[in-house]
Design a protein around this motif. Sequence first.
Motif, PDB file in Angstrom:
ATOM      1  N   PRO A 276       0.849  -1.190   0.000  1.00  0.00           N
ATOM      2  CA  PRO A 276       0.000   0.000   0.000  1.00  0.00           C
ATOM      3  C   PRO A 276       0.883   1.238   0.000  1.00  0.00           C
ATOM      4  CG  PRO A 276      -0.487  -1.444   1.883  1.00  0.00           C
ATOM      5  CD  PRO A 276       0.684  -2.013   1.194  1.00  0.00           C
ATOM      6  N   GLY A 277       0.448   2.268  -0.706  1.00  0.00           N
ATOM      7  CA  GLY A 277       1.188   3.532  -0.649  1.00  0.00           C
ATOM      8  C   GLY A 277       2.336   3.642  -1.643  1.00  0.00           C
ATOM      9  N   LEU A 278       2.730   2.560  -2.275  1.00  0.00           N
ATOM     10  CA  LEU A 278       3.802   2.670  -3.274  1.00  0.00           C
ATOM     11  C   LEU A 278       3.197   3.167  -4.584  1.00  0.00           C
ATOM     12  CD1 LEU A 278       6.720   2.189  -4.290  1.00  0.00           C
ATOM     13  CD2 LEU A 278       6.022  -0.135  -4.867  1.00  0.00           C
ATOM     14  N   LYS A 279       3.757   4.257  -5.109  1.00  0.00           N
ATOM     15  CA  LYS A 279       3.283   4.762  -6.391  1.00  0.00           C
ATOM     16  C   LYS A 279       3.941   3.978  -7.513  1.00  0.00           C
ATOM     17  CE  LYS A 279       2.205   9.527  -5.061  1.00  0.00           C
ATOM     18  NZ  LYS A 279       2.911   9.700  -3.753  1.00  0.00           N
ATOM     19  N   VAL A 280       3.129   3.521  -8.474  1.00  0.00           N
ATOM     20  CA  VAL A 280       3.660   2.759  -9.603  1.00  0.00           C
ATOM     21  C   VAL A 280       4.718   3.569 -10.341  1.00  0.00           C
ATOM     22  CG1 VAL A 280       3.067   1.681 -11.807  1.00  0.00           C
ATOM     23  CG2 VAL A 280       1.585   1.362  -9.845  1.00  0.00           C
ATOM     24  N   GLY A 281       4.469   4.871 -10.476  1.00  0.00           N
ATOM     25  CA  GLY A 281       5.439   5.747 -11.160  1.00  0.00           C
ATOM     26  C   GLY A 281       6.802   5.733 -10.485  1.00  0.00           C
ATOM     27  N   ASP A 282       6.806   5.744  -9.137  1.00  0.00           N
ATOM     28  CA  ASP A 282       8.074   5.733  -8.398  1.00  0.00           C
ATOM     29  C   ASP A 282       8.803   4.415  -8.590  1.00  0.00           C
ATOM     30  OD1 ASP A 282       7.401   8.226  -7.529  1.00  0.00           O
ATOM     31  OD2 ASP A 282       6.788   7.604  -5.507  1.00  0.00           O
ATOM     32  N   LEU A 283       8.029   3.320  -8.555  1.00  0.00           N
ATOM     33  CA  LEU A 283       8.637   2.007  -8.753  1.00  0.00           C
ATOM     34  C   LEU A 283       9.233   1.918 -10.159  1.00  0.00           C
ATOM     35  CD1 LEU A 283       9.264  -0.873  -7.895  1.00  0.00           C
ATOM     36  CD2 LEU A 283       6.964  -1.534  -8.624  1.00  0.00           C
ATOM     37  N   LEU A 284       8.482   2.405 -11.138  1.00  0.00           N
ATOM     38  CA  LEU A 284       8.966   2.372 -12.516  1.00  0.00           C
ATOM     39  C   LEU A 284      10.257   3.178 -12.657  1.00  0.00           C
ATOM     40  CD1 LEU A 284       8.559   1.351 -15.378  1.00  0.00           C
ATOM     41  CD2 LEU A 284       7.127   3.351 -15.843  1.00  0.00           C
ATOM     42  N   LYS A 285      10.314   4.349 -12.018  1.00  0.00           N
ATOM     43  CA  LYS A 285      11.536   5.166 -12.094  1.00  0.00           C
ATOM     44  C   LYS A 285      12.745   4.409 -11.567  1.00  0.00           C
ATOM     45  CE  LYS A 285      10.011  10.000 -11.901  1.00  0.00           C
ATOM     46  NZ  LYS A 285       8.714   9.992 -11.178  1.00  0.00           N
ATOM     47  N   SER A 286      12.578   3.770 -10.397  1.00  0.00           N
ATOM     48  CA  SER A 286      13.744   3.077  -9.843  1.00  0.00           C
ATOM     49  C   SER A 286      14.103   1.848 -10.680  1.00  0.00           C
ATOM     50  CB  SER A 286      13.556   2.730  -8.362  1.00  0.00           C
ATOM     51  OG  SER A 286      12.319   2.124  -8.146  1.00  0.00           O
ATOM     52  N   LEU A 287      13.099   1.184 -11.276  1.00  0.00           N
ATOM     53  CA  LEU A 287      13.392   0.059 -12.168  1.00  0.00           C
ATOM     54  C   LEU A 287      14.079   0.544 -13.443  1.00  0.00           C
ATOM     55  CD1 LEU A 287      10.126  -2.026 -11.792  1.00  0.00           C
ATOM     56  CD2 LEU A 287      12.429  -2.832 -11.227  1.00  0.00           C
ATOM     57  N   GLU A 288      13.642   1.698 -13.948  1.00  0.00           N
ATOM     58  CA  GLU A 288      14.253   2.217 -15.180  1.00  0.00           C
ATOM     59  C   GLU A 288      15.707   2.617 -14.968  1.00  0.00           C
ATOM     60  OE1 GLU A 288      11.333   5.091 -16.399  1.00  0.00           O
ATOM     61  OE2 GLU A 288      10.464   3.697 -17.887  1.00  0.00           O
ATOM     62  N   ARG A 289      16.018   3.122 -13.746  1.00  0.00           N
ATOM     63  CA  ARG A 289      17.427   3.423 -13.455  1.00  0.00           C
ATOM     64  C   ARG A 289      18.263   2.156 -13.582  1.00  0.00           C
ATOM     65  NH1 ARG A 289      15.526   7.186  -9.675  1.00  0.00           N
ATOM     66  NH2 ARG A 289      15.524   5.686  -7.960  1.00  0.00           N
ATOM     67  N   VAL A 290      17.771   1.063 -13.011  1.00  0.00           N
ATOM     68  CA  VAL A 290      18.461  -0.220 -13.115  1.00  0.00           C
ATOM     69  C   VAL A 290      18.504  -0.660 -14.574  1.00  0.00           C
ATOM     70  CG1 VAL A 290      18.353  -2.666 -12.505  1.00  0.00           C
ATOM     71  CG2 VAL A 290      17.774  -0.939 -10.809  1.00  0.00           C
ATOM     72  N   GLY A 291      17.382  -0.481 -15.270  1.00  0.00           N
ATOM     73  CA  GLY A 291      17.297  -0.871 -16.675  1.00  0.00           C
ATOM     74  C   GLY A 291      18.315  -0.185 -17.541  1.00  0.00           C
ATOM     75  N   THR A 292      18.538   1.103 -17.276  1.00  0.00           N
ATOM     76  CA  THR A 292      19.520   1.864 -18.048  1.00  0.00           C
ATOM     77  C   THR A 292      20.919   1.303 -17.836  1.00  0.00           C
ATOM     78  OG1 THR A 292      18.134   3.812 -17.781  1.00  0.00           O
ATOM     79  CG2 THR A 292      20.372   4.195 -18.539  1.00  0.00           C
ATOM     80  N   ASP A 293      21.245   1.013 -16.557  1.00  0.00           N
ATOM     81  CA  ASP A 293      22.555   0.423 -16.248  1.00  0.00           C
ATOM     82  C   ASP A 293      22.723  -0.926 -16.936  1.00  0.00           C
ATOM     83  OD1 ASP A 293      23.009   2.569 -14.663  1.00  0.00           O
ATOM     84  OD2 ASP A 293      22.650   1.534 -12.764  1.00  0.00           O
ATOM     85  N   LEU A 294      21.643  -1.692 -16.994  1.00  0.00           N
ATOM     86  CA  LEU A 294      21.718  -3.057 -17.526  1.00  0.00           C
ATOM     87  C   LEU A 294      21.419  -3.114 -19.017  1.00  0.00           C
ATOM     88  CD1 LEU A 294      19.664  -4.900 -14.736  1.00  0.00           C
ATOM     89  CD2 LEU A 294      22.121  -5.121 -15.088  1.00  0.00           C
TER      90      LEU A 294
END
Length: 188
Positions: free
Chosen positions: A145-163
Amino acid sequence: SMNVPLVMTVLGRDRTGLVESLARVVAAHDGNWLESRMCRLGGEFAGLLRIHVPEEQRADLEKALGSLPDVTVVTRLDQPVATGPNSRLASLDVVGHDRPGIVREISRTLASQGVNLEQLSTECLSAPMSGEPLFQARARLLLPPGLKVGDLLKSLERVGTDLTVEISLLELDPAQEKTGANHLVPPA
């Protein structure tokens, strides 16, 4: 009589009729085959299976499964984790060039945000044009609860860019989700 919920892992050399022999043993002990995920990986066949079996049949069922040739079955009592009515689901797709560490980095990011991995399926394929190894993952996530999908996507995209992998994330409508459905995730 009481039905006992069991979850099993199955591992054996891949051969024709392996699933049928499992199904036959379950049925012979009045078991109800509820859901399963099974596949061949390399030369082995591996699976997860959830069943209900009458309490008085459980010991015999486990003995019969133990005597199947070339198959190892581990049985656990199923203790389901309650997911609240407000639980939110999302599907995650990852595609990119294969390299070590992708699963580690993505699962670390999910864990740091309190996200629970409900299902994960990964494979390596040859890229259509270049023939280079391509990594593909599809996951089903339980969002806190309380986790914004947009925030999760941002942190995943940071990892995605590195990978150098592409990531897509889609929040699922719980109303459309059938409980215990056999599909992995609806296509994005």
